[in-house]
Write a protein that holds these residues in place. Structure first.
Motif, PDB file in Angstrom:
ATOM      1  N   GLY A   1      46.914  49.717  56.817  1.00 46.97           N
ATOM      2  CA  GLY A   1      45.611  50.025  57.730  1.00 46.97           C
ATOM      3  C   GLY A   1      44.560  49.271  57.248  1.00 46.97           C
ATOM      4  N   ARG A   2      43.289  49.318  57.648  1.00 54.17           N
ATOM      5  CA  ARG A   2      42.293  48.574  57.229  1.00 54.17           C
ATOM      6  C   ARG A   2      41.639  48.967  56.074  1.00 54.17           C
ATOM      7  N   LEU A   3      41.958  50.204  55.523  1.00 56.38           N
ATOM      8  CA  LEU A   3      41.574  50.842  54.371  1.00 56.38           C
ATOM      9  C   LEU A   3      42.286  50.402  53.084  1.00 56.38           C
ATOM     10  N   SER A   4      43.608  50.610  53.316  1.00 55.49           N
ATOM     11  CA  SER A   4      44.505  50.216  52.230  1.00 55.49           C
ATOM     12  C   SER A   4      44.694  48.647  51.976  1.00 55.49           C
ATOM     13  N   CYS A   5      44.431  48.105  53.343  1.00 50.62           N
ATOM     14  CA  CYS A   5      44.631  46.414  53.155  1.00 50.62           C
ATOM     15  C   CYS A   5      43.095  45.889  52.344  1.00 50.62           C
ATOM     16  N   SER A   6      41.963  46.582  52.569  1.00 48.97           N
ATOM     17  CA  SER A   6      40.711  46.355  51.707  1.00 48.97           C
ATOM     18  C   SER A   6      40.965  46.663  50.373  1.00 48.97           C
ATOM     19  N   LEU A   7      41.460  47.681  50.032  1.00 52.34           N
ATOM     20  CA  LEU A   7      41.694  48.150  48.668  1.00 52.34           C
ATOM     21  C   LEU A   7      42.438  47.236  48.005  1.00 52.34           C
ATOM     22  N   LEU A   8      43.815  46.893  48.528  1.00 47.30           N
ATOM     23  CA  LEU A   8      44.679  45.954  47.893  1.00 47.30           C
ATOM     24  C   LEU A   8      43.943  44.614  47.579  1.00 47.30           C
ATOM     25  N   ARG A   9      43.480  44.173  48.432  1.00 49.34           N
ATOM     26  CA  ARG A   9      42.498  42.668  48.357  1.00 49.34           C
ATOM     27  C   ARG A   9      41.679  43.039  47.154  1.00 49.34           C
ATOM     28  N   GLU A  10      40.837  43.982  47.252  1.00 53.92           N
ATOM     29  CA  GLU A  10      39.958  43.971  46.092  1.00 53.92           C
ATOM     30  C   GLU A  10      40.268  44.453  44.683  1.00 53.92           C
ATOM     31  N   GLU A  11      41.413  45.600  44.724  1.00 53.16           N
ATOM     32  CA  GLU A  11      41.823  45.669  43.369  1.00 53.16           C
ATOM     33  C   GLU A  11      42.854  44.728  42.754  1.00 53.16           C
ATOM     34  N   TYR A  12      43.733  43.839  43.640  1.00 47.46           N
ATOM     35  CA  TYR A  12      44.683  43.037  43.124  1.00 47.46           C
ATOM     36  C   TYR A  12      44.493  41.607  44.113  1.00 47.46           C
TER      37      TYR A  12
ATOM     38  N   ILE B   1      33.893  29.915  32.848  1.00 45.54           N
ATOM     39  CA  ILE B   1      33.760  28.990  33.791  1.00 45.54           C
ATOM     40  C   ILE B   1      32.748  29.177  34.949  1.00 45.54           C
ATOM     41  N   GLY B   2      32.482  30.325  34.833  1.00 44.32           N
ATOM     42  CA  GLY B   2      31.342  30.630  35.788  1.00 44.32           C
ATOM     43  C   GLY B   2      31.787  31.020  37.456  1.00 44.32           C
ATOM     44  N   ILE B   3      32.786  31.792  37.290  1.00 42.60           N
ATOM     45  CA  ILE B   3      33.542  31.918  38.712  1.00 42.60           C
ATOM     46  C   ILE B   3      33.853  33.407  38.773  1.00 42.60           C
ATOM     47  N   SER B   4      34.380  33.999  40.068  1.00 36.38           N
ATOM     48  CA  SER B   4      34.478  35.227  40.407  1.00 36.38           C
ATOM     49  C   SER B   4      36.058  35.431  39.969  1.00 36.38           C
ATOM     50  N   ARG B   5      36.424  36.769  39.673  1.00 40.29           N
ATOM     51  CA  ARG B   5      38.080  36.986  39.631  1.00 40.29           C
ATOM     52  C   ARG B   5      38.648  36.494  40.944  1.00 40.29           C
ATOM     53  N   ARG B   6      38.282  36.663  42.103  1.00 38.51           N
ATOM     54  CA  ARG B   6      38.851  36.177  43.209  1.00 38.51           C
ATOM     55  C   ARG B   6      39.074  34.827  43.197  1.00 38.51           C
TER      56      ARG B   6
END
Length: 303
Positions: free
Chosen positions: A228-239, A31-36
């Motif tokens: 916190g900021r780190l865990s929130c960023s990682l959660l969004r990126e990985e899942y 489709i040409g889209i990102s995972r997000r």
């Protein structure tokens, strides 16, 4: 432009209803889209009334989604009609372009993968057809001589079928004798007989859920975290599917309120970032984490 975005959405919808299994990377590339963006689209389809099915690692949109049901009676053949046409075409010794196009269209609209084995084609086609009608009419069926590798037996199973799974290679049913929801493989069913009995346990039918960590179960377990900021960023990126469950609490903290199917996935995430995460809800998760921490402690003591 908006029409370009709409075209992409429609192409994605068509791809997910094809008679093929596609992984997330497959879908994104085609489709040409990102995972997000893909996960955003899947959530949009769910909100619009489509049933998005995830049989790890494949994604599909079920053909019994409410939208498809509304148009099915108008433009589609029934399952048994499609199987009949497919069998007729299989006997036609014609390599003409029109015959090939009809075969291709049928293969996209209906799942014939289960019928690839020539020796089982007719019987399994019949079994699929009976199950399909039983689900539509909410009637019970008898799965004759179902072969169980665990008990090494063949037994008849009286069930209420309510959901096709795994590309129509499995069917989810409520079994009256055991009073349990079970998943039966169509390849292990000798014959399916429609019974003149309607469902009486519909409220007990349970589908299989899949959480953002790709664990599946019939039950959902509520959890609530402060990140916190780190865990929130990682959660969004990985899942990426977690985005819908995240709300910002203040400049430095985010709340996650969601259900999981197993404490294993969420537990690994929390333990890996224990100093940046606070567990606010989910007594079962707290017990799971305490047990894992004790196990780690005793393992280290024994070294």
């Amino acid at each position: 432009m908006r029409h370009d975005k709409l075209e992409r959405e429609l192409n994605l919808l068509m791809l997910l209803t094809e008679n093929h299994n596609y992984t997330v990377p497959d879908i994104c590339e085609r489709i040409g889209i990102s995972r997000r963006n893909l996960y955003y689209y899947l959530d949009f389809f769910r909100d619009a009334g489509f049933i998005v099915e995830n049989n790890k690692p494949f994604y599909r949109i079920r053909k019994d989604s409410p939208f498809f049901k509304r148009i099915d009676a108008v433009i589609h053949f029934s399952e048994d009609e499609a199987l009949t046409i497919r069998n007729i075409l299989a006997c036609v010794d014609d390599k003409g372009i029109q015959v090939q196009r009809i075969r291709q269209k049928l293969d996209r609209l209906y799942d014939f993968h289960i019928l690839n084995d020539e020796t089982l084609r007719e019987q399994q086609a019949y079994n699929v057809s009976v199950l399909y009608e039983a689900i539509k009419q909410e009637r019970c069926v008898l799965l004759k001589n179902y072969s169980s590798p665990h008990s090494n037996t063949q037994t008849n199973r009286l069930v209420e079928p309510f959901l096709f799974m795994n590309g129509n290679r499995e069917v989810r049913c409520y079994e009256m004798a055991s009073k349990m929801n079970k998943t039966f493989k169509l390849a292990r069913i000798e014959e399916v007989e429609m019974m003149d009995v309607t469902w009486s346990h519909k409220s007990r039918h349970k589908q299989v859920f899949t959480d953002i960590f790709m664990f599946s179960d019939e039950q959902l377990l509520p959890v609530k975290l402060r990140l916190g900021r780190l865990s929130c960023s990682l959660l969004r990126e990985e899942y990426p599917r977690s985005e819908r469950y995240i709300t910002q609490e203040d400049d430095h903290h985010w709340l996650v309120d969601m259900n999981v199917c197993s404490y294993t996935g969420i537990g690994r995430f929390v333990l890996g970032l224990y100093d940046d995460i606070e567990v606010l809800g989910g007594s079962g998760l707290k017990d799971y984490l305490s047990e894992k921490i004790n196990q780690i402690y005793h393992q280290q003591q024994s070294l």
